[in-house]
Design a protein around this motif. Structure first.
Motif, PDB file in Angstrom:
ATOM      1  N   VAL A   2     -29.198  20.808  24.860  1.00 30.45           N
ATOM      2  CA  VAL A   2     -28.774  21.953  25.653  1.00 30.45           C
ATOM      3  C   VAL A   2     -29.361  21.816  27.048  1.00 30.45           C
ATOM      4  N   GLN A   3     -28.501  21.870  28.032  1.00 25.70           N
ATOM      5  CA  GLN A   3     -28.967  21.876  29.417  1.00 25.70           C
ATOM      6  C   GLN A   3     -28.876  23.281  29.970  1.00 25.70           C
ATOM      7  N   LEU A   4     -29.940  23.704  30.650  1.00 31.84           N
ATOM      8  CA  LEU A   4     -30.019  25.052  31.190  1.00 31.84           C
ATOM      9  C   LEU A   4     -30.235  24.983  32.692  1.00 31.84           C
ATOM     10  N   VAL A   5     -29.461  25.761  33.427  1.00 33.30           N
ATOM     11  CA  VAL A   5     -29.576  25.769  34.883  1.00 33.30           C
ATOM     12  C   VAL A   5     -29.715  27.216  35.359  1.00 33.30           C
ATOM     13  N   GLU A   6     -30.875  27.505  35.939  1.00 32.67           N
ATOM     14  CA  GLU A   6     -31.124  28.848  36.451  1.00 32.67           C
ATOM     15  C   GLU A   6     -30.654  28.990  37.888  1.00 32.67           C
ATOM     16  N   ALA A  23     -27.174  29.312  33.091  1.00 33.12           N
ATOM     17  CA  ALA A  23     -25.965  28.756  32.495  1.00 33.12           C
ATOM     18  C   ALA A  23     -26.338  27.635  31.540  1.00 33.12           C
ATOM     19  N   ALA A  24     -25.811  27.715  30.324  1.00 30.38           N
ATOM     20  CA  ALA A  24     -26.095  26.713  29.300  1.00 30.38           C
ATOM     21  C   ALA A  24     -24.893  25.808  29.098  1.00 30.38           C
ATOM     22  N   SER A  25     -25.181  24.543  28.838  1.00 29.22           N
ATOM     23  CA  SER A  25     -24.109  23.560  28.700  1.00 29.22           C
ATOM     24  C   SER A  25     -23.517  23.507  27.309  1.00 29.22           C
ATOM     25  N   ALA A  26     -24.280  23.951  26.295  1.00 30.81           N
ATOM     26  CA  ALA A  26     -23.911  23.678  24.916  1.00 30.81           C
ATOM     27  C   ALA A  26     -22.895  24.655  24.360  1.00 30.81           C
ATOM     28  N   ARG A  27     -21.951  24.116  23.575  1.00 34.79           N
ATOM     29  CA  ARG A  27     -21.030  24.977  22.860  1.00 34.79           C
ATOM     30  C   ARG A  27     -21.740  25.704  21.731  1.00 34.79           C
ATOM     31  N   SER A  28     -22.937  25.224  21.356  1.00 33.31           N
ATOM     32  CA  SER A  28     -23.715  25.868  20.302  1.00 33.31           C
ATOM     33  C   SER A  28     -24.603  26.975  20.845  1.00 33.31           C
ATOM     34  N   THR A  78     -23.970  32.125  29.108  1.00 27.77           N
ATOM     35  CA  THR A  78     -24.876  32.481  30.193  1.00 27.77           C
ATOM     36  C   THR A  78     -25.775  33.637  29.753  1.00 27.77           C
ATOM     37  N   VAL A  79     -27.025  33.564  30.168  1.00 24.81           N
ATOM     38  CA  VAL A  79     -27.966  34.656  29.946  1.00 24.81           C
ATOM     39  C   VAL A  79     -28.438  35.148  31.311  1.00 24.81           C
ATOM     40  N   TYR A  80     -28.715  36.438  31.389  1.00 20.68           N
ATOM     41  CA  TYR A  80     -29.084  37.069  32.649  1.00 20.68           C
ATOM     42  C   TYR A  80     -30.417  37.783  32.523  1.00 20.68           C
ATOM     43  N   LEU A  81     -31.068  37.953  33.661  1.00 25.09           N
ATOM     44  CA  LEU A  81     -32.247  38.806  33.738  1.00 25.09           C
ATOM     45  C   LEU A  81     -32.079  39.681  34.979  1.00 25.09           C
ATOM     46  N   GLN A  82     -31.762  40.949  34.748  1.00 20.43           N
ATOM     47  CA  GLN A  82     -31.658  41.903  35.840  1.00 20.43           C
ATOM     48  C   GLN A  82     -33.046  42.468  36.101  1.00 20.43           C
ATOM     49  N   MET A  83     -33.514  42.304  37.323  1.00 19.99           N
ATOM     50  CA  MET A  83     -34.866  42.727  37.678  1.00 19.99           C
ATOM     51  C   MET A  83     -34.784  43.793  38.757  1.00 19.99           C
ATOM     52  N   ASN A  84     -35.224  44.988  38.418  1.00 16.66           N
ATOM     53  CA  ASN A  84     -35.233  46.106  39.360  1.00 16.66           C
ATOM     54  C   ASN A  84     -36.666  46.537  39.654  1.00 16.66           C
ATOM     55  N   TYR A 108     -39.364  27.600  21.679  1.00 21.87           N
ATOM     56  CA  TYR A 108     -38.183  27.323  22.496  1.00 21.87           C
ATOM     57  C   TYR A 108     -38.125  25.832  22.783  1.00 21.87           C
ATOM     58  N   LYS A 109     -37.019  25.224  22.385  1.00 23.38           N
ATOM     59  CA  LYS A 109     -36.895  23.760  22.447  1.00 23.38           C
ATOM     60  C   LYS A 109     -36.377  23.281  23.791  1.00 23.38           C
ATOM     61  N   TYR A 110     -35.514  24.078  24.417  1.00 19.17           N
ATOM     62  CA  TYR A 110     -34.861  23.646  25.657  1.00 19.17           C
ATOM     63  C   TYR A 110     -35.269  24.569  26.800  1.00 19.17           C
ATOM     64  N   TRP A 111     -35.481  23.947  27.959  1.00 17.21           N
ATOM     65  CA  TRP A 111     -35.966  24.669  29.124  1.00 17.21           C
ATOM     66  C   TRP A 111     -35.180  24.281  30.365  1.00 17.21           C
ATOM     67  N   GLY A 112     -35.007  25.252  31.260  1.00 17.68           N
ATOM     68  CA  GLY A 112     -34.428  24.964  32.549  1.00 17.68           C
ATOM     69  C   GLY A 112     -35.500  24.519  33.530  1.00 17.68           C
TER      70      GLY A 112
END
Length: 121
Positions: A2-6, A23-28, A78-84, A108-112
């Protein structure tokens, strides 16, 4: 694999908001819990927030509760972090991670590569 790009980091004044994306590359993607960790200058990496694969179960570090919201869009992998209400102490490099639902970085096995957030006072 899994490739992760923040993205979404930057410089913001205290009290401002930012939304980080990962954004994650994996279909899994649906099979993984996703989390955000951060590392401030001179400090150890710390857990910020995590969300299970369904998107319904979330956990936050106490210092961000009520200010940060983690969410995920499984079709968009995609995962998000909304920071207010950002504070200078939120200044850090923020990392996205994929793995088993947990607050421990070892689960956690994969990191951005990280995205930098700087909050000015």
């Amino acid at each position: 694999q899994v490739q992760l790009v923040e993205s979404g980091g930057g410089l913001v004044p205290a009290g401002g908001s930012l939304r980080l994306s990962c954004a994650a590359s994996a279909r899994s993607f649906n099979g993984y819990a996703m989390a955000w960790f951060r590392q401030a200058p001179g400090k150890e990496r710390e857990f910020v927030a995590t969300i299970d694969w369904t998107g319904y179960i979330r956990k936050y570090i106490d210092s961000v509760k009520g200010r940060f919201t983690i969410s995920r869009d499984n079709p968009k992998t995609t995962v998000y972090l909304q920071m207010n209400s950002l504070k200078p102490e939120d200044t850090a490099d923020y990392y996205c991670a994929a793995g088993t639902y947990s607050i421990a970085s070892n689960d956690y096995k994969y990191w951005g590569q990280g995205t930098r957030v700087t909050v000015s006072s």
